[in-house]
Design a protein around this motif. Structure first.
Motif, mmCIF file in Angstrom:
data_model
loop_
_atom_site.group_PDB
_atom_site.id
_atom_site.type_symbol
_atom_site.label_atom_id
_atom_site.label_comp_id
_atom_site.label_asym_id
_atom_site.label_seq_id
_atom_site.Cartn_x
_atom_site.Cartn_y
_atom_site.Cartn_z
ATOM 1 N N SER A 5 0.840 -1.203 0.000
ATOM 2 C CA SER A 5 0.000 0.000 0.000
ATOM 3 C C SER A 5 0.873 1.251 0.000
ATOM 4 N N SER A 6 1.964 1.208 0.771
ATOM 5 C CA SER A 6 2.904 2.346 0.803
ATOM 6 C C SER A 6 3.504 2.577 -0.567
ATOM 7 N N LEU A 7 3.831 1.473 -1.272
ATOM 8 C CA LEU A 7 4.428 1.600 -2.603
ATOM 9 C C LEU A 7 3.436 2.223 -3.574
ATOM 10 N N GLN A 332 6.274 5.647 4.180
ATOM 11 C CA GLN A 332 5.723 6.131 2.910
ATOM 12 C C GLN A 332 6.695 7.081 2.205
ATOM 13 N N PHE A 333 7.233 8.074 2.950
ATOM 14 C CA PHE A 333 8.141 9.040 2.319
ATOM 15 C C PHE A 333 9.491 8.400 1.976
ATOM 16 N N LEU A 334 9.902 7.460 2.824
ATOM 17 C CA LEU A 334 11.153 6.766 2.507
ATOM 18 C C LEU A 334 10.985 5.934 1.236
ATOM 19 N N THR A 335 9.812 5.344 1.076
ATOM 20 C CA THR A 335 9.543 4.575 -0.142
ATOM 21 C C THR A 335 9.609 5.466 -1.372
ATOM 22 N N GLU A 336 9.064 6.674 -1.268
ATOM 23 C CA GLU A 336 9.099 7.599 -2.409
ATOM 24 C C GLU A 336 10.540 7.918 -2.815
ATOM 25 N N SER A 337 11.382 8.203 -1.825
ATOM 26 C CA SER A 337 12.774 8.566 -2.161
ATOM 27 C C SER A 337 13.532 7.371 -2.736
ATOM 28 N N GLY A 385 19.300 6.825 -1.969
ATOM 29 C CA GLY A 385 17.882 7.120 -1.753
ATOM 30 C C GLY A 385 17.482 6.949 -0.308
ATOM 31 N N ILE A 386 17.979 5.888 0.346
ATOM 32 C CA ILE A 386 17.640 5.641 1.753
ATOM 33 C C ILE A 386 18.268 6.700 2.647
ATOM 34 N N PHE A 387 19.573 6.991 2.380
ATOM 35 C CA PHE A 387 20.308 7.918 3.251
ATOM 36 C C PHE A 387 19.729 9.334 3.181
ATOM 37 N N PHE A 388 19.544 9.817 1.939
ATOM 38 C CA PHE A 388 19.099 11.199 1.782
ATOM 39 C C PHE A 388 17.575 11.337 1.929
ATOM 40 N N GLY A 389 16.863 10.224 1.871
ATOM 41 C CA GLY A 389 15.417 10.308 2.049
ATOM 42 C C GLY A 389 14.995 10.114 3.484
#
Length: 408
Positions: A5-7, A332-337, A385-389
């Protein structure tokens, strides 16, 4: 909120601002593509050097006439004759760390077959030369001891000479003329390719050393040779072999204490290993510069995600009001980044492979696309993506629901 769902929520949020999402990914695309191209060029250069090292033979040294001065090389190449066949014989018999020795005497001259002629290098040597250079005979045979001691007029030719003189004819048994002296072709060498200096190693004719000295090129001093090629027993014996050759020749040439020797011993393996190390360092340097692009791309992702968190503060408040936990918002926001980084990484891989092939076709450079380089660059993009998100996602997850609902 479930991961799937987050994706879906993340993909929907990115689709709403397609252009902004693409521009955010651009840094990752350029970074990943640059890493792949740079690593491919560096790997290709290292492989080419490794092939050239292998083509030179292993554990190889050459002894040249002339000395090396403090101001640079003074080899006396062609103008100083200080080495003889007896020096080569002494090295082979008295240096225990030496496996094989092959002296060379020759020059560049015209070779004629029928109405075809070709200027090429004609070198006199012994049969040990082909073992030292790890250069197999493709067809025919090498010299016999009787042919060498008897100065018989026989020749072994390289592939480039075969192509330019014989065309489609079988060269074995044919008569070629070197300085008007007839020679019978007894062997054809396998293809060797370019030397580390870029010379065509296949453009050559080999004849017995004594034939070259007595019947083709002659020499002002008897038994003079141009180069002595020396092969150590193994890599560990290289230093000892070099010392033994230096000591022996200094003794034979009566080099006094403090005097410069009239010969130079060069360790080709060390020279080529240094060249390979330089290529490796250059590859790492180029790859490191390209990685900076990835970091810049990660900063771009962080910037856009912070803007996104600010723009969607009220949305975050509504989600929290209907039961979403801070961990759900963070995920959710981490998934976006991460999606931005992974999609950008995939596009970057495609462009990097394409760019490496285009670079190779236009420049003629060897490129080697490694699966490890693809995997590492893609993994690094995901890590970016993980680090900067994480910081924008953490900031969103820490919002107060009441304050977020009041945000205009």
């Amino acid at each position: 909120m479930k991961p799937l769902s987050s994706l879906k929520v993340a993909l929907r949020a990115l689709q709403i601002n397609k252009m902004r999402s693409f521009l955010t990914m651009l840094g990752i695309i350029i970074g990943v593509g640059a890493v792949i191209v740079m690593v491919a060029i560096g790997s290709g250069a290292r492989e080419m050097i490794a092939q050239q090292i292998a083509s030179m033979g292993s554990n190889l040294m050459i002894v040249l006439p002339g000395a090396t001065t403090a101001g640079g090389a003074r080899m006396g190449f062609g103008s100083v004759s200080t080495l003889t066949s007896d020096d080569a014989k002494a090295i082979k018999e008295e240096c225990s760390a030496v496996k094989a020795v092959a002296p060379i005497w020759g020059g560049v001259t015209q070779v004629v077959f029928g109405n075809q002629n070709w200027n090429t290098g004609v070198n006199g040597t012994t049969s040990d030369f082909f073992d030292i250079r790890d250069w197999p005979i493709a067809s025919g045979r090498t010299f016999t001891e009787q042919e060498i001691t008897g100065a018989v007029k026989v020749a072994i030719v390289g592939q480039s000479v075969v192509e330019n003189l014989f065309g489609t004819q079988n060269p074995l048994g044919q008569i070629i003329r070197i300085k008007k002296v007839p020679f019978t072709v007894i062997g054809v060498l396998s293809s060797k390719g370019q030397s580390p200096r870029g010379d065509d190693q296949d453009d050559v004719v080999y004849i017995p050393l004594t034939t070259s000295q007595k019947k083709v090129f002659g020499s002002a001093l008897p038994n003079t040779v141009r180069i002595i090629t020396v092969q150590a027993r193994d890599m560990e014996s290289m230093a000892e072999a070099e010392k033994q050759v230096n000591d022996l020749l200094s003794q034979r040439h009566r080099t006094g204490r403090g005097q410069l020797p009239d010969f130079t011993v060069r360790n080709l393996t060390e020279i080529m290993a240094t060249a390979e190390q330089s290529a490796k360092v250059m590859s790492l340097l180029l790859g490191s510069i390209a990685l900076v692009s990835l970091l810049v791309g990660g900063i771009g992702i962080m910037n856009i995600m912070l803007v996104s968190v600010t723009e969607r503060t009220r949305e975050i408040g509504i989600r929290m009001a209907v039961g979403a936990r801070g961990l759900d918002i963070l995920f959710q926001f981490l998934t976006e980044s991460v999606v931005l980084s992974l999609v950008g990484g995939l596009i970057g891989i495609g462009l990097g492979v394409l760019g490496a092939k285009i670079t190779s076709s236009f420049s003629g450079w060897n490129v080697l696309i490694s699966y490890w380089a693809l995997l590492i660059s893609f993994s690094f993009a995901a890590a970016v993506g993980i680090f900067f998100g994480f910081y924008p996602a953490h900031k969103a997850s820490r919002l107060n629901p009441i304050d977020a609902l009041r945000y205009e």
